[in-house]
Design an enzyme around this catalytic site. Structure first.
Site, PDB file in Angstrom:
ATOM      1  N   LYS A   1       0.845  -1.208   0.000  1.00  0.00           N
ATOM      2  CA  LYS A   1       0.000   0.000   0.000  1.00  0.00           C
ATOM      3  C   LYS A   1       0.879   1.257   0.000  1.00  0.00           C
ATOM      4  CE  LYS A   1      -1.619   1.616   4.024  1.00  0.00           C
ATOM      5  NZ  LYS A   1      -1.366   3.041   4.364  1.00  0.00           N
ATOM      6  N   ASN A   2       1.881   1.277   0.889  1.00  0.00           N
ATOM      7  CA  ASN A   2       2.652   2.506   1.066  1.00  0.00           C
ATOM      8  C   ASN A   2       3.665   2.740  -0.045  1.00  0.00           C
ATOM      9  OD1 ASN A   2       1.132   3.024   3.255  1.00  0.00           O
ATOM     10  ND2 ASN A   2       2.692   2.502   4.771  1.00  0.00           N
TER      11      ASN A   2
ATOM     12  N   CYS B   1      -4.808  12.600  12.127  1.00  0.00           N
ATOM     13  CA  CYS B   1      -5.604  11.367  12.067  1.00  0.00           C
ATOM     14  C   CYS B   1      -5.541  10.747  13.464  1.00  0.00           C
ATOM     15  CB  CYS B   1      -5.046  10.426  11.005  1.00  0.00           C
ATOM     16  SG  CYS B   1      -3.553   9.603  11.518  1.00  0.00           S
TER      17      CYS B   1
ATOM     18  N   ARG C   1       0.186  14.614  12.618  1.00  0.00           N
ATOM     19  CA  ARG C   1       0.720  14.404  11.263  1.00  0.00           C
ATOM     20  C   ARG C   1       0.982  15.721  10.503  1.00  0.00           C
ATOM     21  NH1 ARG C   1      -1.032   9.073   9.805  1.00  0.00           N
ATOM     22  NH2 ARG C   1       0.599   9.039   8.235  1.00  0.00           N
TER      23      ARG C   1
ATOM     24  N   ASP D   1       4.722   0.780  11.875  1.00  0.00           N
ATOM     25  CA  ASP D   1       3.516   0.119  11.370  1.00  0.00           C
ATOM     26  C   ASP D   1       3.412  -1.333  11.817  1.00  0.00           C
ATOM     27  OD1 ASP D   1       3.458   1.810   8.134  1.00  0.00           O
ATOM     28  OD2 ASP D   1       2.970   2.464  10.161  1.00  0.00           O
TER      29      ASP D   1
ATOM     30  N   ARG E   1      -8.612  -0.427   4.241  1.00  0.00           N
ATOM     31  CA  ARG E   1      -7.702   0.551   3.646  1.00  0.00           C
ATOM     32  C   ARG E   1      -6.338  -0.075   3.362  1.00  0.00           C
ATOM     33  NH1 ARG E   1      -6.644   5.306   7.039  1.00  0.00           N
ATOM     34  NH2 ARG E   1      -5.451   5.750   5.189  1.00  0.00           N
TER      35      ARG E   1
HETATM   36  C1  EPZ Z   1       4.244   7.050   6.155  1.00  0.00           C
HETATM   37  O1  EPZ Z   1       3.496   8.087   6.747  1.00  0.00           O
HETATM   38  C2  EPZ Z   1       3.311   5.847   6.073  1.00  0.00           C
HETATM   39  N1  EPZ Z   1       2.163   6.170   5.231  1.00  0.00           N
HETATM   40  C3  EPZ Z   1       2.845   5.468   7.470  1.00  0.00           C
HETATM   41  O2  EPZ Z   1       2.054   4.294   7.352  1.00  0.00           O
HETATM   42  C4  EPZ Z   1       4.068   5.142   8.327  1.00  0.00           C
HETATM   43  O3  EPZ Z   1       3.649   4.865   9.653  1.00  0.00           O
HETATM   44  C5  EPZ Z   1       5.024   6.339   8.325  1.00  0.00           C
HETATM   45  O4  EPZ Z   1       5.375   6.694   6.967  1.00  0.00           O
HETATM   46  C6  EPZ Z   1       6.315   6.042   9.081  1.00  0.00           C
HETATM   47  O5  EPZ Z   1       6.955   4.939   8.510  1.00  0.00           O
HETATM   48  C7  EPZ Z   1       2.307   6.117   3.880  1.00  0.00           C
HETATM   49  O6  EPZ Z   1       3.369   5.817   3.361  1.00  0.00           O
HETATM   50  C8  EPZ Z   1       1.087   6.444   3.075  1.00  0.00           C
HETATM   51  P1  EPZ Z   1       6.413  10.341   8.273  1.00  0.00           P
HETATM   52  P2  EPZ Z   1       4.114   9.599   6.790  1.00  0.00           P
HETATM   53  O7  EPZ Z   1       6.350  11.606   7.495  1.00  0.00           O
HETATM   54  O8  EPZ Z   1       4.878   9.850   5.561  1.00  0.00           O
HETATM   55  C9  EPZ Z   1       6.594  13.666  11.665  1.00  0.00           C
HETATM   56  C10 EPZ Z   1       0.196   2.897   7.716  1.00  0.00           C
HETATM   57  O9  EPZ Z   1      -0.297   2.388   8.737  1.00  0.00           O
HETATM   58  N2  EPZ Z   1       6.482  14.631  10.560  1.00  0.00           N
HETATM   59  O10 EPZ Z   1       7.585   9.436   8.069  1.00  0.00           O
HETATM   60  O11 EPZ Z   1       2.998  10.521   7.121  1.00  0.00           O
HETATM   61  C11 EPZ Z   1       5.323  12.854  11.849  1.00  0.00           C
HETATM   62  O12 EPZ Z   1       4.397  13.555  12.657  1.00  0.00           O
HETATM   63  C12 EPZ Z   1       0.667   4.338   7.745  1.00  0.00           C
HETATM   64  O13 EPZ Z   1       0.359   2.309   6.622  1.00  0.00           O
HETATM   65  C13 EPZ Z   1       6.636  15.988  10.843  1.00  0.00           C
HETATM   66  O14 EPZ Z   1       6.834  16.389  11.973  1.00  0.00           O
HETATM   67  O15 EPZ Z   1       5.086   9.494   8.029  1.00  0.00           O
HETATM   68  C14 EPZ Z   1       5.834  11.594  12.504  1.00  0.00           C
HETATM   69  O16 EPZ Z   1       5.995  11.846  13.889  1.00  0.00           O
HETATM   70  C15 EPZ Z   1       0.445   4.988   9.103  1.00  0.00           C
HETATM   71  N3  EPZ Z   1       6.546  16.889   9.809  1.00  0.00           N
HETATM   72  C16 EPZ Z   1       7.221  11.399  11.883  1.00  0.00           C
HETATM   73  O17 EPZ Z   1       7.574  12.677  11.320  1.00  0.00           O
HETATM   74  C17 EPZ Z   1       6.331  16.486   8.511  1.00  0.00           C
HETATM   75  O18 EPZ Z   1       6.290  17.351   7.612  1.00  0.00           O
HETATM   76  C18 EPZ Z   1       7.264  10.369  10.755  1.00  0.00           C
HETATM   77  O19 EPZ Z   1       6.253  10.700   9.836  1.00  0.00           O
HETATM   78  C19 EPZ Z   1       6.182  15.097   8.253  1.00  0.00           C
HETATM   79  C20 EPZ Z   1       6.272  14.191   9.285  1.00  0.00           C
END
Ligand code: EPZ
Length: 427
Positions: A22-23, A123, A128, A313, A405
């Site tokens: 998915k990701n 969410c 996020r 995850d 999802r």
């Molecule tokens: C991706 O989300 C995945 N989703 C998530 O999977 C996964 O948990 C996550 O990466 C971490 O591996 C998809 O790929 C669609 P991040 P993403 O940006 O990109 C902070 C699932 O269950 N952050 O790596 O949103 C954020 O709050 C989902 O399949 C900022 O502060 O995750 C978090 O604490 C859930 N500012 C950390 O970084 C930003 O601009 C990591 O988030 C972006 C992120």
């Protein structure tokens, strides 16, 4: 709304195919915006989020067609073509349903020189933010405006110049948006502390197949030389390492013996190590992974971290498995601030889990008992299913749309492995 009824107690055994990730799919689909030629994605999982993303891309004038997949097939082939864009706006009513929509920001900006995307908002698992997405695009020369709940990104005339950005923390989505913006920039972009998840490697490999010039693929330092244009490509979505890890936890807790075809052990090392530390047999077999357990699980200490660390995850699913370990496990969630919503529901099934901030202590118990439980987010839902597979009696998992999802035909796959599961409607 649908729910799943699980009658626990069956040892899982047999073989199931791992679906496309998915990701990975959610960042490969928007790559179609980067060329006016056809892009074909194979092994695309049948998931609600993929359907949602297809609908979003159609909003921009992208044509999409699904090649003949028989109903019994897992995965689909989708061909997308952005001959010309009819819009560069991702509206609130679509983005609010699927926050991964933010991944159109970079490619729209790269292709059209501008993009207007509704802010995704938070969410269940955290607020996020997308500040790092925006800072990376600004570093490449974009002007960013925030107004009325939308973010608007504008490139200078002639396109993004490109630039250098060091991520203060690892972000998968921000890395993906930055890479997709950089591949059509006028100059070279350099990203430091970029995410290294296998899904990022899949994105870079697909972009390279489209003619992009990216150095350092798989490392934290990416150098992207902007190209005049990209051409179409046909690309196979990588297998879903989180789905594979989820089924591995289900096999382990039921004392089963399961083969997951398509799983790549080299992309799941931290999860495999956690399983082995808990006493589970995990071995690479031809074309996949074998997971076997006698049901006797040892407690472990786990901390989630960016790849190659333990995937956040996988936290909820491993926690479910550890509820029956012989001793107390300690889990620390370092990525999201609210990713323990499965804990109260697992405790209602007889687990004994205490949380304190980012840390959860899972005291192993003798047995779980079936209950009516509520899914709250994608991976929490899977942890409840895993618990239901071993709980005495019947478990009903409500709000199945969370599961749909991210897990393709879940009840069918579990039924193939001998589980007593049934999906019923009108929840
Ligand atoms: C991706 O989300 C995945 N989703 C998530 O999977 C996964 O948990 C996550 O990466 C971490 O591996 C998809 O790929 C669609 P991040 P993403 O940006 O990109 C902070 C699932 O269950 N952050 O790596 O949103 C954020 O709050 C989902 O399949 C900022 O502060 O995750 C978090 O604490 C859930 N500012 C950390 O970084 C930003 O601009 C990591 O988030 C972006 C992120």
């Amino acid at each position: 709304m649908d729910k799943i009824i699980i009658r626990g107690g069956q040892r899982l055994s047999g073989t199931v195919p791992v679906s496309g990730a998915k990701n990975a799919a959610l960042t490969l689909l928007p790559c179609a915006l980067l060329t006016d030629e056809p892009v074909t994605l194979r092994n695309l999982p049948r998931l609600a989020d993929i359907d949602g993303f297809q609908h979003l891309l159609n909003q921009f004038g992208i044509s999409t067609s699904i090649a003949g997949a028989r109903p019994e097939d897992f995965g689909r082939v989708m061909t997308l073509q952005a001959t010309r864009l009819t819009s560069t706006v991702a509206p609130y009513d679509l983005v609010r349903k699927m926050r991964a929509s933010i991944l159109v920001l970079g490619p729209l900006l790269a292709r059209a020189g501008e993009a207007t995307v509704s802010l995704p908002g938070g969410c269940a698992i955290g607020n996020r933010p997308i500040d790092l997405h925006l800072k990376a695009l600004e570093a490449m020369g974009a002007r960013i405006e925030l107004a009325a709940g939308y973010v608007r990104a504008i490139a200078p005339d002639g396109g993004l110049p490109g630039g250098t950005y060091s991520f203060p923390l690892v972000s998968v989505g921000a890395t993906e948006n930055a890479v997709m913006a950089a591949v059509l920039a006028r100059g070279t972009s350099v990203l430091h502390n970029a995410a290294r998840e296998p899904e990022i490697v899949d994105l870079c490999n697909m972009l390279a197949a489209m003619g992009a010039q990216i150095e350092g693929i798989g490392t934290s330092d990416l150098t992207i030389h902007g190209a005049e244009r990209l051409h179409g490509a046909t690309y196979m979505v990588m297998p879903d390492r989180i789905e594979a890890g989820s089924y591995a936890c289900a096999a382990a807790i039921t004392g089963g013996d399961v083969t997951l075809t398509g799983a790549r052990i080299e992309e799941m090392e931290a999860t495999v190590q956690a399983l082995r530390d808990a006493g589970v047999v995990v071995e690479a077999v031809k074309g996949g992974l074998r997971v076997a357990s006698d049901g006797d699980l040892r407690p472990v200490t786990l901390t989630t971290a960016p790849y190659p660390g333990l995937a956040t995850d996988m936290q909820a699913q491993l926690m479910a498995m550890l509820t029956l370990a012989k001793g107390s496990s300690v889990l620390t969630e370092t990525i999201f601030e609210n990713r323990y919503m499965h804990v109260p529901e697992l405790n209602r099934m007889g687990a004994r889990i205490e949380t304190k901030g980012r840390t959860a202590i899972v005291h192993g118990v003798e047995r779980l008992t079936g209950a009516e439980v509520m899914a709250t987010d994608l991976r929490a839902s899977m942890s409840l299913v895993i618990a239901g597979l071993v709980a005495e009696g019947e478990t009903q998992v409500h709000r199945l749309y969370h599961l749909d999802r991210g897990y393709e035909r879940l009840e069918e796959k579990f039924a193939r492995l001998g589980a007593d599961v049934e999906r019923v409607g009108n929840d």
